[in-house]
Write a protein that holds these residues in place. Structure first.
Motif, PDB file in Angstrom:
ATOM      1  N   GLY A  51       2.397   3.672 -19.833  1.00 52.85           N
ATOM      2  CA  GLY A  51       2.679   2.740 -18.686  1.00 52.85           C
ATOM      3  C   GLY A  51       4.249   2.423 -18.501  1.00 52.85           C
ATOM      4  N   PRO A  52       4.545   1.358 -17.848  1.00 45.65           N
ATOM      5  CA  PRO A  52       5.688   0.996 -17.649  1.00 45.65           C
ATOM      6  C   PRO A  52       6.566   0.420 -18.697  1.00 45.65           C
ATOM      7  CG  PRO A  52       4.478  -0.131 -15.850  1.00 45.65           C
ATOM      8  CD  PRO A  52       3.572   0.709 -16.950  1.00 45.65           C
ATOM      9  N   ALA A  53       5.848   0.128 -19.818  1.00 45.07           N
ATOM     10  CA  ALA A  53       6.502  -0.386 -21.321  1.00 45.07           C
ATOM     11  C   ALA A  53       7.039   0.683 -21.735  1.00 45.07           C
ATOM     12  CB  ALA A  53       5.429  -1.046 -21.883  1.00 45.07           C
ATOM     13  N   LEU A  54       6.985   2.006 -21.529  1.00 47.01           N
ATOM     14  CA  LEU A  54       7.624   3.240 -21.991  1.00 47.01           C
ATOM     15  C   LEU A  54       8.853   3.154 -21.481  1.00 47.01           C
ATOM     16  CD1 LEU A  54       7.327   5.845 -23.758  1.00 47.01           C
ATOM     17  CD2 LEU A  54       6.423   6.876 -21.656  1.00 47.01           C
ATOM     18  N   ILE A  55       9.480   2.696 -20.227  1.00 48.92           N
ATOM     19  CA  ILE A  55      10.652   2.629 -19.672  1.00 48.92           C
ATOM     20  C   ILE A  55      11.531   1.809 -20.762  1.00 48.92           C
ATOM     21  CG2 ILE A  55      12.082   1.912 -17.925  1.00 48.92           C
ATOM     22  CD1 ILE A  55       9.811   2.734 -15.913  1.00 48.92           C
ATOM     23  N   LYS A  56      10.990   0.563 -21.166  1.00 46.32           N
ATOM     24  CA  LYS A  56      11.724  -0.283 -21.879  1.00 46.32           C
ATOM     25  C   LYS A  56      12.040   0.396 -23.237  1.00 46.32           C
ATOM     26  CE  LYS A  56      11.600  -3.855 -18.964  1.00 46.32           C
ATOM     27  NZ  LYS A  56      13.026  -4.373 -18.544  1.00 46.32           N
ATOM     28  N   LYS A  57      11.196   1.227 -23.714  1.00 48.56           N
ATOM     29  CA  LYS A  57      11.165   1.972 -24.911  1.00 48.56           C
ATOM     30  C   LYS A  57      12.672   2.778 -24.883  1.00 48.56           C
ATOM     31  CE  LYS A  57       6.625   1.461 -26.817  1.00 48.56           C
ATOM     32  NZ  LYS A  57       5.263   2.117 -27.198  1.00 48.56           N
ATOM     33  N   ILE A  58      12.502   3.632 -23.856  1.00 51.68           N
ATOM     34  CA  ILE A  58      13.501   4.540 -23.455  1.00 51.68           C
ATOM     35  C   ILE A  58      14.765   3.886 -23.453  1.00 51.68           C
ATOM     36  CG2 ILE A  58      14.589   6.267 -21.789  1.00 51.68           C
ATOM     37  CD1 ILE A  58      12.187   7.317 -23.657  1.00 51.68           C
ATOM     38  N   GLU A  59      14.809   2.647 -22.728  1.00 55.11           N
ATOM     39  CA  GLU A  59      16.241   2.009 -22.589  1.00 55.11           C
ATOM     40  C   GLU A  59      16.662   1.592 -23.936  1.00 55.11           C
ATOM     41  OE1 GLU A  59      14.862  -0.981 -19.674  1.00 55.11           O
ATOM     42  OE2 GLU A  59      16.219  -0.316 -18.209  1.00 55.11           O
ATOM     43  N   LYS A  60      15.889   1.066 -24.898  1.00 57.98           N
ATOM     44  CA  LYS A  60      16.210   0.571 -26.172  1.00 57.98           C
ATOM     45  C   LYS A  60      16.458   2.003 -27.174  1.00 57.98           C
ATOM     46  CE  LYS A  60      14.698  -2.424 -29.798  1.00 57.98           C
ATOM     47  NZ  LYS A  60      13.531  -3.384 -30.332  1.00 57.98           N
ATOM     48  N   GLY A  61      15.700   2.872 -27.152  1.00 58.51           N
ATOM     49  CA  GLY A  61      16.038   3.853 -28.351  1.00 58.51           C
ATOM     50  C   GLY A  61      16.361   5.420 -27.559  1.00 58.51           C
ATOM     51  N   GLY A  62      16.524   5.410 -26.256  1.00 56.75           N
ATOM     52  CA  GLY A  62      16.886   6.801 -25.650  1.00 56.75           C
ATOM     53  C   GLY A  62      15.753   7.730 -25.895  1.00 56.75           C
ATOM     54  N   PHE A  63      16.181   9.069 -25.333  1.00 57.96           N
ATOM     55  CA  PHE A  63      14.923  10.016 -25.124  1.00 57.96           C
ATOM     56  C   PHE A  63      14.750  10.655 -26.691  1.00 57.96           C
ATOM     57  CE2 PHE A  63      16.645   9.928 -20.769  1.00 57.96           C
ATOM     58  CZ  PHE A  63      15.651   9.504 -20.174  1.00 57.96           C
ATOM     59  N   ARG A  64      15.612  10.625 -27.340  1.00 54.63           N
ATOM     60  CA  ARG A  64      15.412  11.380 -28.600  1.00 54.63           C
ATOM     61  C   ARG A  64      14.184  11.199 -29.362  1.00 54.63           C
ATOM     62  NH1 ARG A  64      21.428  12.048 -31.240  1.00 54.63           N
ATOM     63  NH2 ARG A  64      22.414  13.133 -29.838  1.00 54.63           N
ATOM     64  N   ALA A  65      13.917   9.596 -29.447  1.00 50.67           N
ATOM     65  CA  ALA A  65      12.595   9.069 -30.183  1.00 50.67           C
ATOM     66  C   ALA A  65      11.341   9.881 -29.585  1.00 50.67           C
ATOM     67  CB  ALA A  65      12.692   7.830 -29.787  1.00 50.67           C
ATOM     68  N   HIS A  66      11.386  10.575 -28.363  1.00 44.56           N
ATOM     69  CA  HIS A  66      10.153  11.063 -27.712  1.00 44.56           C
ATOM     70  C   HIS A  66      10.295  12.469 -27.703  1.00 44.56           C
ATOM     71  CE1 HIS A  66       8.823   6.861 -26.985  1.00 44.56           C
ATOM     72  NE2 HIS A  66       9.894   6.478 -26.476  1.00 44.56           N
ATOM     73  N   ALA A  67      11.218  13.282 -28.003  1.00 48.24           N
ATOM     74  CA  ALA A  67      11.466  14.504 -27.960  1.00 48.24           C
ATOM     75  C   ALA A  67      10.398  15.431 -28.882  1.00 48.24           C
ATOM     76  CB  ALA A  67      12.704  15.011 -28.521  1.00 48.24           C
TER      77      ALA A  67
END
Length: 242
Positions: free
Chosen positions: A226-242
């Motif tokens: 959901g939209p909360a994933l955007i906040k995670k990306i803003e905080k930790g970048g894309f690498r955490a989800h690669a």
């Protein structure tokens, strides 16, 4: 999730002898807004080109369905006729064709109700504070980056598509125009258009809340939520989800 309008099923895509999409699946329902985010070169634009049927992008595995019917082998023109719209990252210039004339052509060719679609386009022009002079200029010829993005939004309104692929519509756009674009996109979704919105940043989604957010890395979906994933990306970048 509503019944899917667009279904992308385990597709692999190649261009220039290189795989750019790997076993990717994604579904979008009527009126749903999906955000697609990822680092440069991750396959965002390549995915859009494959869905629209750009001949330079070959689906070597999997299928693309619109309203439950396979469109994988259909040419670009037929996919557009059936209701897929792409807002280009770098819209082409078309000399000799006025903006207003092009919008009327799009509405007549693609919209189920051309008159209603043109009314939507007129409303979008007012939202974007577009002048009559702008409407008579040749399509994208000599336009600034922001003007080209506004032109794309007018085309979206005129086409009234089932599915809209929106590629970095926030690039080069000022704050007021971005808010207007968000309102136009909301209106299109309210009227049934499902959307896949590509962006590098989250600024558009402060005004436009997506139903789903997807992260693409190395040509495949590495995370969805959901939209909360955007906040995670803003905080930790894309690498955490690669």
């Amino acid at each position: 999730m509503r019944k899917p309008v667009l279904e992308i099923k385990n597709i692999t895509v190649e261009t220039g002898g290189k795989k750019v999409i790997h076993d990717l699946s994604l579904s979008i329902g009527k009126g749903e807004i999906h955000a697609l985010m990822g680092p440069n070169g991750s396959g965002k634009t390549s995915l859009c080109f494959a869905v629209l049927g750009n001949p330079a992008y070959t689906v070597t595995k999997g299928n693309i369905l619109l309203d439950g019917k396979r469109i994988t082998a259909l040419p670009t023109e037929e996919r557009a006729r059936r209701g897929i719209f792409l807002s280009f990252q770098e819209p082409p210039e078309i000399g000799g064709v006025g903006v207003s004339s092009f919008l009327r052509m799009m509405a007549k060719k693609h919209a189920e109700d051309p008159r209603a679609a043109m009314k939507k386009a007129d409303n979008a022009a007012k939202e974007l504070r577009i002048s009559e002079t702008f409407m008579e200029r040749y399509l994208n010829e000599g336009f600034s980056g922001g003007e080209k993005k506004k032109s794309e939004m007018l085309q979206l309104a005129a086409a009234a598509p089932k599915i809209a692929l929106i590629d970095e519509i926030d690039a080069g756009v000022d704050v007021d125009s971005l808010r207007a674009i968000a309102r136009i996109l909301k209106d299109a979704a309210k009227n049934g258009t499902g959307m896949l919105i590509i962006t590098h940043t989250a600024k558009l989604f402060s005004a436009l809340k997506p139903d789903r957010v997807h992260i693409i890395t190395n040509g495949t979906i590495s995370a969805s939520g959901g939209p909360a994933l955007i906040k995670k990306i803003e905080k930790g970048g894309f690498r955490a989800h690669a």
